[in-house]
Design an enzyme around this catalytic site. Structure first.
Site, PDB file in Angstrom:
ATOM      1  N   LEU A 121     -14.905 -19.502 -17.756  1.00 26.43           N
ATOM      2  CA  LEU A 121     -13.660 -19.192 -17.062  1.00 26.43           C
ATOM      3  C   LEU A 121     -13.597 -17.708 -16.699  1.00 26.43           C
ATOM      4  O   LEU A 121     -13.959 -16.849 -17.506  1.00 26.43           O
ATOM      5  CB  LEU A 121     -12.490 -19.553 -17.980  1.00 26.43           C
ATOM      6  CG  LEU A 121     -11.085 -19.326 -17.484  1.00 26.43           C
ATOM      7  CD1 LEU A 121     -10.797 -20.213 -16.282  1.00 26.43           C
ATOM      8  CD2 LEU A 121     -10.085 -19.599 -18.594  1.00 26.43           C
ATOM      9  N   HIS A 122     -13.168 -17.412 -15.485  1.00 29.96           N
ATOM     10  CA  HIS A 122     -12.999 -16.039 -15.036  1.00 29.96           C
ATOM     11  C   HIS A 122     -11.913 -16.010 -13.966  1.00 29.96           C
ATOM     12  O   HIS A 122     -11.622 -17.015 -13.336  1.00 29.96           O
ATOM     13  CB  HIS A 122     -14.311 -15.453 -14.504  1.00 29.96           C
ATOM     14  CG  HIS A 122     -14.956 -16.297 -13.448  1.00 29.96           C
ATOM     15  ND1 HIS A 122     -15.642 -17.465 -13.731  1.00 29.96           N
ATOM     16  CD2 HIS A 122     -15.008 -16.158 -12.105  1.00 29.96           C
ATOM     17  CE1 HIS A 122     -16.087 -17.990 -12.604  1.00 29.96           C
ATOM     18  NE2 HIS A 122     -15.715 -17.227 -11.599  1.00 29.96           N
TER      19      HIS A 122
END
Length: 164
Positions: A121-122
């Site tokens: 996740l980013h």
């Protein structure tokens, strides 16, 4: 047909064609020491700020937790808090140095959302200007980037260093 704005990135096809799923870019890059070469602008306690190698616009940055998670609900509250604090500070830096008029901010979470690196996740911060859509991407399938990645890095890095 109603008028809709689109954020085109035909140059990202290079990434898609050459994608190597065995690479763990967001886990590997912070373990390396050359932040300029890896475009890491800031290292926080639980996450870091990195430039997007295939930017949608000049100054396209990402806030990435060190811990590899693929769902926002799996992130601890202190990590989410640092992500938002860094996002706030990053937007202020981008407004100061790039004179942007707005931002696209968000995350593609999971395969169904179009996440190109779905395992880690980013959050994307994409600076926007009212004039950033021109005929070049529409007619010529070409994005005009006003500045090279290392030039942008060198412009922004001192402000990120000042964050302490």
């Amino acid at each position: 047909m109603s008028h809709k704005e689109r954020l085109w990135a035909p140059w990202k096809m290079e990434y898609i064609k050459n994608k190597d799923d065995s690479q763990k870019i967001f886990s590997d890059k912070p373990n390396e020491s050359d932040d300029r070469e890896n475009f890491i602008l800031y290292r926080g306690k639980t996450c870091y700020v990195i430039m997007n190698y295939y930017p949608y616009n000049n100054g396209h940055l990402m806030v990435v937790p060190y811990e590899e998670k693929n769902a926002i609900e799996d992130l601890e509250d202190n990590i989410l808090s640092e992500i938002m604090q860094l996002t706030k500070k990053t937007m202020a830096i981008l407004r100061t140095h790039l004179n942007c008029e707005g931002f696209n901010f968000g995350a593609n979470i999971g395969k169904g959302s179009g996440a190109s690196i779905e395992s880690h996740l980013h959050f994307h911060i994409v600076p926007r200007w009212s004039s950033d859509t021109s005929f070049m991407p529409v007619v010529g399938s070409t994005k005009v980037m006003a500045q090279g990645l290392h030039d942008t890095y060198d412009l922004l890095k001192p402000s990120f260093e000042a964050l302490g």
